[in-house]
Enzyme design. Sequence first.
Site, PDB file in Angstrom:
ATOM      1  N   ASN A   1     -18.126 -20.666 -11.253  1.00  0.00           N
ATOM      2  CA  ASN A   1     -18.534 -22.009 -10.825  1.00  0.00           C
ATOM      3  C   ASN A   1     -20.029 -22.042 -10.548  1.00  0.00           C
ATOM      4  O   ASN A   1     -20.606 -21.105 -10.003  1.00  0.00           O
ATOM      5  CB  ASN A   1     -17.698 -22.521  -9.637  1.00  0.00           C
TER       6      ASN A   1
ATOM      7  N   GLU B   1     -22.742 -24.591  -8.904  1.00  0.00           N
ATOM      8  CA  GLU B   1     -22.898 -25.818  -8.116  1.00  0.00           C
ATOM      9  C   GLU B   1     -24.320 -26.368  -8.237  1.00  0.00           C
ATOM     10  O   GLU B   1     -25.219 -25.738  -8.798  1.00  0.00           O
ATOM     11  CB  GLU B   1     -22.523 -25.535  -6.658  1.00  0.00           C
TER      12      GLU B   1
ATOM     13  N   CYS C   1     -16.829 -26.269 -12.441  1.00  0.00           N
ATOM     14  CA  CYS C   1     -15.872 -25.216 -12.084  1.00  0.00           C
ATOM     15  C   CYS C   1     -16.005 -24.014 -13.014  1.00  0.00           C
ATOM     16  O   CYS C   1     -16.463 -24.139 -14.166  1.00  0.00           O
ATOM     17  CB  CYS C   1     -14.443 -25.732 -12.217  1.00  0.00           C
TER      18      CYS C   1
ATOM     19  N   GLU D   1     -13.595 -22.418 -14.545  1.00  0.00           N
ATOM     20  CA  GLU D   1     -12.716 -22.483 -15.721  1.00  0.00           C
ATOM     21  C   GLU D   1     -13.378 -23.264 -16.848  1.00  0.00           C
ATOM     22  O   GLU D   1     -13.355 -22.852 -18.002  1.00  0.00           O
ATOM     23  CB  GLU D   1     -11.393 -23.159 -15.353  1.00  0.00           C
TER      24      GLU D   1
ATOM     25  N   CYS E   1      -8.280 -26.977 -10.799  1.00  0.00           N
ATOM     26  CA  CYS E   1      -8.264 -28.414 -10.508  1.00  0.00           C
ATOM     27  C   CYS E   1      -7.711 -29.179 -11.713  1.00  0.00           C
ATOM     28  O   CYS E   1      -7.589 -28.644 -12.823  1.00  0.00           O
ATOM     29  CB  CYS E   1      -9.663 -28.900 -10.144  1.00  0.00           C
TER      30      CYS E   1
ATOM     31  N   CYS F   1      -9.894 -29.289 -14.918  1.00  0.00           N
ATOM     32  CA  CYS F   1      -9.867 -28.037 -15.686  1.00  0.00           C
ATOM     33  C   CYS F   1      -8.545 -27.900 -16.445  1.00  0.00           C
ATOM     34  O   CYS F   1      -8.517 -27.415 -17.574  1.00  0.00           O
ATOM     35  CB  CYS F   1     -10.078 -26.843 -14.760  1.00  0.00           C
TER      36      CYS F   1
HETATM   37  N1  THU Z   1     -13.741 -24.562  -8.208  1.00  0.00           N
HETATM   38  C1  THU Z   1     -13.608 -23.845  -9.344  1.00  0.00           C
HETATM   39  O1  THU Z   1     -14.563 -23.301  -9.881  1.00  0.00           O
HETATM   40  N2  THU Z   1     -12.379 -23.742  -9.881  1.00  0.00           N
HETATM   41  C2  THU Z   1     -11.252 -24.246  -9.326  1.00  0.00           C
HETATM   42  O2  THU Z   1     -10.180 -24.030  -9.858  1.00  0.00           O
HETATM   43  C3  THU Z   1     -11.317 -25.035  -8.102  1.00  0.00           C
HETATM   44  C4  THU Z   1     -12.671 -25.257  -7.556  1.00  0.00           C
HETATM   45  C5  THU Z   1     -15.071 -24.645  -7.607  1.00  0.00           C
HETATM   46  C6  THU Z   1     -15.734 -25.975  -7.656  1.00  0.00           C
HETATM   47  C7  THU Z   1     -16.685 -25.858  -6.497  1.00  0.00           C
HETATM   48  O3  THU Z   1     -17.855 -25.174  -6.927  1.00  0.00           O
HETATM   49  C8  THU Z   1     -15.970 -24.978  -5.505  1.00  0.00           C
HETATM   50  O4  THU Z   1     -14.978 -24.288  -6.262  1.00  0.00           O
HETATM   51  C9  THU Z   1     -15.322 -25.734  -4.365  1.00  0.00           C
HETATM   52  O5  THU Z   1     -14.509 -26.732  -4.806  1.00  0.00           O
END
Ligand code: THU
Length: 157
Positions: A62, A64, A73, A75, A112, A115
């Site tokens: 991930n 940000e 994310c 994935e 999520c 994804c």
């Molecule tokens: N996130 C992911 O990378 N994958 C997931 O399956 C759920 C959430 C990340 C998004 C964000 O950077 C952090 O986790 C918090 O939501």
Amino acid sequence: MTNRKLEINYKEYSSIEELEPRDRELVQAAFQAQKTSYAPYSHFNVGAAIRMENGVIVKGSNQENAASPSGLCAERTAMFAAGATYPGVPMLCMAIAGGPEFSLCDSPATPCGACRQVMAEYQKIGKKPMEIILMGNNKIWKFDKVEDVLPFIFDSI
Ligand code: THU
């Protein structure tokens, strides 16, 4: 009117050692990917690793952003990298490892909805089931295909 019931099957393992060697390798790649996570806002670090049909493992984490919707994310970062690098090559299995401060949650962190929808697209164009492995501290879950994490997939064509 008919009441209908949907059943989803998945496997639960209690340790990485229980996994078959190629899944263990993919999970190790997801752990490596988690180390590259850039999550200074949520402090929730996720890594994903995809086994491609050509034998290559593609990783993502991930990423940000101060303008939060601009981040992505793990994935989708991994799938978009895989799709852009190896167009049309089926994605056979994705391992996902996520938790706060580079750790794992006791129960696996699950992908999520956005994804899952992207997984559905790549499974469709790859014409092969995409397995999904979710890592937790005490539990590992393995699903045979995207339908098992996203029932009633939207499919316009
Ligand atoms: N996130 C992911 O990378 N994958 C997931 O399956 C759920 C959430 C990340 C998004 C964000 O950077 C952090 O986790 C918090 O939501």
